[in-house]
Design an enzyme around this catalytic site. Structure first.
Site, PDB file in Angstrom:
ATOM      1  N   LYS A 123      16.593  42.817  66.807  1.00  0.00           N
ATOM      2  CA  LYS A 123      17.622  43.586  67.526  1.00  0.00           C
ATOM      3  C   LYS A 123      17.591  43.325  69.024  1.00  0.00           C
ATOM      4  O   LYS A 123      18.626  43.059  69.643  1.00  0.00           O
ATOM      5  CB  LYS A 123      17.440  45.092  67.294  1.00  0.00           C
ATOM      6  N   ASN A 169      18.640  51.151  72.639  1.00  0.00           N
ATOM      7  CA  ASN A 169      17.231  51.085  72.263  1.00  0.00           C
ATOM      8  C   ASN A 169      16.468  49.992  72.998  1.00  0.00           C
ATOM      9  O   ASN A 169      15.251  49.963  72.980  1.00  0.00           O
ATOM     10  CB  ASN A 169      17.131  50.860  70.748  1.00  0.00           C
ATOM     11  N   HIS A 223       9.368  52.099  59.500  1.00  0.00           N
ATOM     12  CA  HIS A 223       9.375  53.518  59.879  1.00  0.00           C
ATOM     13  C   HIS A 223       9.096  54.446  58.693  1.00  0.00           C
ATOM     14  O   HIS A 223       9.626  55.558  58.631  1.00  0.00           O
ATOM     15  CB  HIS A 223      10.705  53.894  60.533  1.00  0.00           C
TER      16      HIS A 223
END
Length: 460
Positions: free
Chosen positions: A125, A148, A195
């Site tokens: 990302k 982010n 996560h």
């Protein structure tokens, strides 16, 4: 600034977290005239200084505590992405049916004139987002990175002349609380488990990633990884036009290996393989995704002169720190900082990119994944694993059948010294932890900087 629905008008807005995103949202909301209460459960000099700034803007601020009754009466809660949905202030807000949004949602509502390309996925990302912004600037656009990747979107909304284009990195946490997400182009780099310390299942994690498409329409444009089965499954049947990039076959953007190969965009060779400034197939995929996203974001970016500028943009891209970053070569040993690899799939990519024997530094705070996915690729070139931090015993248990695992405790200098003793001329040391940094460091950047510092101080 006036918010459109679904954000409410009037009442006090609560903000949880006094980090960069929380502060940016506080300032933006106060400039709009909103009443703001901001709180952070951490007590530190940095948090005290942040609270002072918030009060100077006219907000009320608490440090070391959250007024849960007050939060329950708020008209809106802005949650920092690092706050668990099980945290008391989030639970208090949800229990009183207070709408919960991200800082990105606040920024999007204010940046009405800025166009944006949104990027999500498990890995790649940040590199893809940074490259998109770099390419846009190379085309002469006023462009910036946000989300982010580090800069809160609200910070740009505070500027007198906000960027015309924004490359917006979106984590699953941010997507969960950003109901108005509707990019010019949306990019899904790849999908793999991550996560699992926060999500109850991979399915739940993927469900948040799928929220990139929550406002898909016939006018939407999506760039997806044509080699990723989970990506293809997630995007099957979504509205809008889908563009695919591929390392393994044909696509709107694809890579052809070999001397006459390179990056092929819409049937045209844009870059030769020798022109690529990044290492590893995963980074080639990031280049494909970024080039494709920028080229379809506006008709003028598809002209011949624009394609030449895009190629030059890739050639001049420096990459990002802490992502397979070559720190130094000392005494014939290459030291590589991949501190951003905070999950197993990221470390897997790093291992697959290695071209010489290496010692692997694995460790930190466990995120719920087994390390067994590393067993087969480790056998190829990895000489030894140095396991450290809270997850060290789990790493040893999962990998000892495939590689020699040395336990190194919680002393990071000792970790690097152990690596140094196990390499010789022609080898490499790869810091690619597959874990979060929070047992020993405040973030992956601090971990990577510490690695750089220690390596830099070594004698030749």
């Amino acid at each position: 600034m006036i918010f459109d629905p679904p954000l409410p008008r009037g009442g006090e807005i609560a903000i949880v977290g006094l980090g960069r995103s929380g502060l940016a949202a506080t300032e933006l909301l106060r400039r709009s005239g909103a009443a703001v209460y901001v709180s952070d459960g951490t007590e530190s000099p940095a948090m005290a200084a942040a609270a002072l700034r918030a009060r100077q803007w006219g907000a009320e601020a608490d440090v070391g505590r959250h007024d849960l009754d007050r939060i329950g009466r708020a008209s809106l809660l802005v949650a920092s992405p690092g706050i668990s949905p099980k945290a008391p202030p989030i639970v208090a807000a949800a229990g009183k049916h207070v709408p919960i949004v991200s800082e990105v949602e606040i920024g999007l509502r204010a940046l009405k004139k800025s166009k944006y390309i949104a990027v999500t996925g498990t890995n790649g990302k940040s590199t893809t987002t940074s490259l998109i912004a770099h390419l846009l600037r190379g085309l002469g656009a006023n462009a910036a990175e946000a989300g982010n990747i580090g800069t809160p979107l609200s910070s740009y909304a505070l500027e007198d002349s906000p960027p015309d284009w924004i490359a917006l990195e979106m984590s699953s946490f941010q997507l969960h609380d950003t109901p108005s997400i509707a990019p010019e182009v949306g990019v899904l780099t790849n999908l793999s488990p991550d996560h699992l310390d926060r999500y109850e299942s991979v399915k739940q994690y993927y469900a948040d990633k799928a929220l990139l498409f929550r406002n898909a329409s016939d006018r939407s444009n999506w760039v997806i990884n044509g080699d990723d089965r989970e990506v293809l499954k997630m995007t099957h049947g979504i509205r809008g036009r889908i563009y695919r990039f591929s390392l393994k076959g044909s696509g709107d953007a694809h890579y052809k290996a070999g001397g006459d190969g390179g990056i092929i965009l819409n049937g045209k060779t844009v870059l030769n393989a020798s022109d690529l400034p990044v290492l590893g197939e995963h980074n080639i995929a990031n280049v494909l995704a970024a080039l494709l996203a920028v080229s379809i974001s506006h008709p003028k970016f598809q002209k011949a002169d624009a394609l030449a500028m895009l190629a030059e943009g890739v050639r001049t891209f420096k990459g990002l720190p802490h992502r397979l970053e070559i720190v130094a070569e000392k005494n014939g040993v290459l030291w590589i900082n991949d501190s951003k690899a905070t999950n197993v799939s990221s470390t897997l990519v790093a291992i697959q990119s290695m071209q010489r024997p290496f010692v692997l530094l694995l460790g930190g705070r466990h995120k719920g994944e087994s390390y067994s996915a590393l067993i087969e690729p480790i056998k190829r070139l990895c000489k030894k694993v140095i396991a450290y931090g809270e997850s060290a015993e789990l790493i040893r248990k999962d990998l000892r059948s495939a590689v020699d695992v040395e336990m190194a405790g919680n002393d990071f200098e000792g970790v690097i010294e152990a690596a140094k003793k196990n390499v010789r001329n022609g080898d490499a040391v790869l810091l690619s932890p597959a874990c979060s940094s929070y047992d020993m460091f405040s973030n992956f950047e601090e971990r990577g900087e510490r690695f750089r510092t220690i390596v830099g101080a070594m004698s030749e």
